[in-house]
Design a protein around this motif. Structure first.
Motif, short mmCIF file in Angstrom:
data_model
loop_
_atom_site.label_atom_id
_atom_site.label_comp_id
_atom_site.label_asym_id
_atom_site.label_seq_id
_atom_site.Cartn_x
_atom_site.Cartn_y
_atom_site.Cartn_z
N GLU A 7 0.83 -1.20 0.00
CA GLU A 7 0.00 0.00 0.00
C GLU A 7 0.87 1.26 0.00
OE1 GLU A 7 -3.38 -0.02 -0.29
OE2 GLU A 7 -2.99 -2.16 -0.62
N ILE A 8 0.25 2.39 -0.36
CA ILE A 8 0.96 3.67 -0.47
C ILE A 8 0.52 4.61 0.63
CG2 ILE A 8 1.51 5.63 -1.97
CD1 ILE A 8 0.43 3.91 -4.30
N GLY A 9 1.47 5.23 1.29
CA GLY A 9 1.19 6.30 2.24
C GLY A 9 1.87 7.58 1.78
N VAL A 10 1.22 8.70 2.03
CA VAL A 10 1.77 10.00 1.67
C VAL A 10 1.86 10.84 2.94
CG1 VAL A 10 1.45 12.12 0.32
CG2 VAL A 10 0.78 9.90 -0.64
N VAL A 11 3.05 11.32 3.24
CA VAL A 11 3.26 12.16 4.42
C VAL A 11 3.68 13.55 3.94
CG1 VAL A 11 4.66 12.55 6.48
CG2 VAL A 11 3.90 10.24 5.90
N THR A 12 2.95 14.56 4.36
CA THR A 12 3.35 15.93 4.07
C THR A 12 3.39 16.70 5.39
OG1 THR A 12 2.92 17.91 2.73
CG2 THR A 12 1.00 16.72 3.55
N VAL A 13 4.49 17.41 5.58
CA VAL A 13 4.70 18.17 6.82
C VAL A 13 4.12 19.56 6.62
CG1 VAL A 13 6.40 19.04 8.46
CG2 VAL A 13 6.78 16.86 7.31
N THR A 14 3.14 19.93 7.46
CA THR A 14 2.43 21.19 7.27
C THR A 14 2.79 22.20 8.36
OG1 THR A 14 0.52 20.24 8.44
CG2 THR A 14 0.49 20.17 6.03
N ASN A 43 3.20 20.71 12.17
CA ASN A 43 4.19 21.28 13.07
C ASN A 43 3.71 22.54 13.79
OD1 ASN A 43 6.43 19.58 13.10
ND2 ASN A 43 7.33 20.43 11.26
N GLY A 44 2.39 22.78 13.77
CA GLY A 44 1.87 23.94 14.50
C GLY A 44 1.18 24.96 13.63
N SER A 45 0.40 24.50 12.65
CA SER A 45 -0.32 25.43 11.78
C SER A 45 -1.32 26.26 12.56
CB SER A 45 -1.06 24.66 10.67
OG SER A 45 -0.16 24.00 9.82
N VAL A 46 -1.54 27.48 12.09
CA VAL A 46 -2.53 28.35 12.72
C VAL A 46 -3.56 28.84 11.70
CG1 VAL A 46 -0.99 29.12 14.55
CG2 VAL A 46 -1.05 30.39 12.40
N ASP A 47 -3.50 28.35 10.47
CA ASP A 47 -4.41 28.84 9.43
C ASP A 47 -5.63 27.95 9.22
OD1 ASP A 47 -3.21 26.67 8.22
OD2 ASP A 47 -2.66 27.72 6.38
N GLY A 48 -5.71 26.82 9.91
CA GLY A 48 -6.86 25.94 9.80
C GLY A 48 -6.88 25.05 8.57
N ALA A 49 -5.91 25.20 7.66
CA ALA A 49 -5.92 24.42 6.42
C ALA A 49 -5.79 22.92 6.65
CB ALA A 49 -4.83 24.92 5.48
N PRO A 50 -4.88 22.44 7.50
CA PRO A 50 -4.80 20.99 7.72
C PRO A 50 -6.08 20.43 8.34
CG PRO A 50 -2.77 22.05 8.42
CD PRO A 50 -3.76 23.14 8.18
N ALA A 75 8.41 14.53 9.37
CA ALA A 75 8.21 13.43 8.42
C ALA A 75 8.34 12.08 9.12
CB ALA A 75 9.20 13.54 7.27
N ASN A 76 9.32 11.95 9.99
CA ASN A 76 9.49 10.68 10.73
C ASN A 76 8.24 10.35 11.53
OD1 ASN A 76 12.11 10.33 9.80
ND2 ASN A 76 13.07 11.13 11.65
N ARG A 77 7.68 11.37 12.18
CA ARG A 77 6.47 11.12 12.97
C ARG A 77 5.30 10.72 12.08
NH1 ARG A 77 6.23 13.70 18.07
NH2 ARG A 77 4.05 13.04 18.10
N GLY A 78 5.21 11.32 10.92
CA GLY A 78 4.14 10.97 9.99
C GLY A 78 4.27 9.55 9.48
N VAL A 79 5.49 9.15 9.12
CA VAL A 79 5.71 7.79 8.63
C VAL A 79 5.38 6.77 9.72
CG1 VAL A 79 7.45 6.16 7.79
CG2 VAL A 79 7.44 8.52 6.94
N ALA A 80 5.69 7.10 10.97
CA ALA A 80 5.43 6.18 12.08
C ALA A 80 3.94 5.93 12.28
CB ALA A 80 6.04 6.73 13.37
N GLU A 81 3.10 6.82 11.75
CA GLU A 81 1.65 6.65 11.85
C GLU A 81 1.11 5.60 10.89
OE1 GLU A 81 -0.88 8.44 13.88
OE2 GLU A 81 1.03 8.43 14.96
#
Length: 288
Positions: A7-14, A43-50, A75-81
């Motif tokens: 399966e494919i996972g996509v991690v993007t750091v926001t 990593n601490g967004s404040v714009d509500g987009a994520p 990214a490491n934390r995202g992959v660990a999910e």
């Protein structure tokens, strides 16, 4: 070593990615015919987009990290999910626009290169210019020359050799690939313990590519896959750009000095620090 599925996972750091995140996610749907689970490592967004993306889109989940770990740490934390069913992981910036079929092209290349630990697409600037995203692992001369002169003298010979920017865009091995868009074989990524989180931003991709190579994996440039990197999703403000310049120079010194440890190389490390300091002052003065 742990066994993974296909399966494919996509991690993007926001970090407050704004409307560019929608472009990333919309274009991702056209990039592959396969289902891809997306993790927004925030990593601490404040714009509500994520939050909005996770609320409105199927297969998109939000991981609130609770602090700004930087790019590699996030990214490491995202992959660990991602569960063991995910054998392929994309790590990409949220300010990318995928071209149709581009992720499938990377996955196809992964089949052609069974020892590929990372695969990277051709990356275009918004102007259409090709970004030199597949480079050599920096030697002392090339790395120091590029780090010191790349901004103030872009056509210097060290930068040209390091970037390999005069080569035709053909599928080939590289020393490392831009971390703005990477397809990673999960087995390979795990075998080197992922990104080195000591790099807050910049050079974490150089370091990863080098460690993958040393572990027997290959870094493969796949220009049949294309993305556009808009850039500046969260680093466009002057005060943020200044911090990013400081982070760039700190990471450059960490990487280059780490290749030359011990008392014997102390003069080289001192020269690197001095040269990077001069570059930082020149870049900061030019930006001001």
């Amino acid at each position: 070593m742990r066994s993974y599925g296909e399966e494919i996972g996509v991690v993007t750091v926001t970090y407050s990615p704004g409307a560019l995140l929608d472009t990333f996610l919309d274009s991702l749907r056209e990039a592959t015919s396969r289902r891809a689970r997306v993790v927004l490592a925030d990593n601490g967004s404040v714009d509500g987009a994520p939050e909005k993306a996770a609320r409105e889109r199927e297969d998109v989940s939000l991981l609130r990290i609770g602090e700004n770990l930087g790019y590699g740490g996030g990214a490491n934390r995202g992959v660990a999910e991602l569960g063991p069913d995910v054998g392929w992981v994309v790590v990409a910036n949220p300010d990318l626009e995928w071209r149709p079929g581009s992720l499938d092209a990377l996955l196809d290349a992964g089949k052609r290169w069974p020892r590929a630990g990372s695969l990277g697409p051709l990356i275009r600037e918004p102007s259409g210019e090709v970004y030199p995203s597949a480079r050599e692992v920096p030697s002392l001369s090339h790395g120091a020359g590029h780090a010191a002169l790349g901004t103030v003298w872009p056509d210097n010979p060290w930068t040209k050799a390091y970037r390999r920017q005069n080569l035709e865009p053909v599928e080939r091995e590289a020393g490392w690939l831009s971390g703005s868009c990477l397809l990673l074989r999960r087995e390979a990524f795990d075998s080197v313990d992922g990104f080195d989180a000591r790099y807050f931003m910049y050079f974490e991709d150089v370091d990863l590519g080098e460690r993958l190579g040393l572990a027997g994996w290959r870094n493969v440039y796949v220009p049949s896959a294309e993305v556009v990197h808009v850039g500046g999703a969260s680093t466009g403000k002057p005060e943020v750009s200044a911090r990013m310049q400081a982070a760039h120079h700190a990471s450059a010194y960490r990487y280059l000095s780490g290749k030359y440890p011990g008392a014997r190389w102390a003069p080289v490390r001192a020269a690197l620090k001095a040269g990077l300091g001069v570059r930082h002052r020149l870049v900061t003065r030019s930006a001001a």
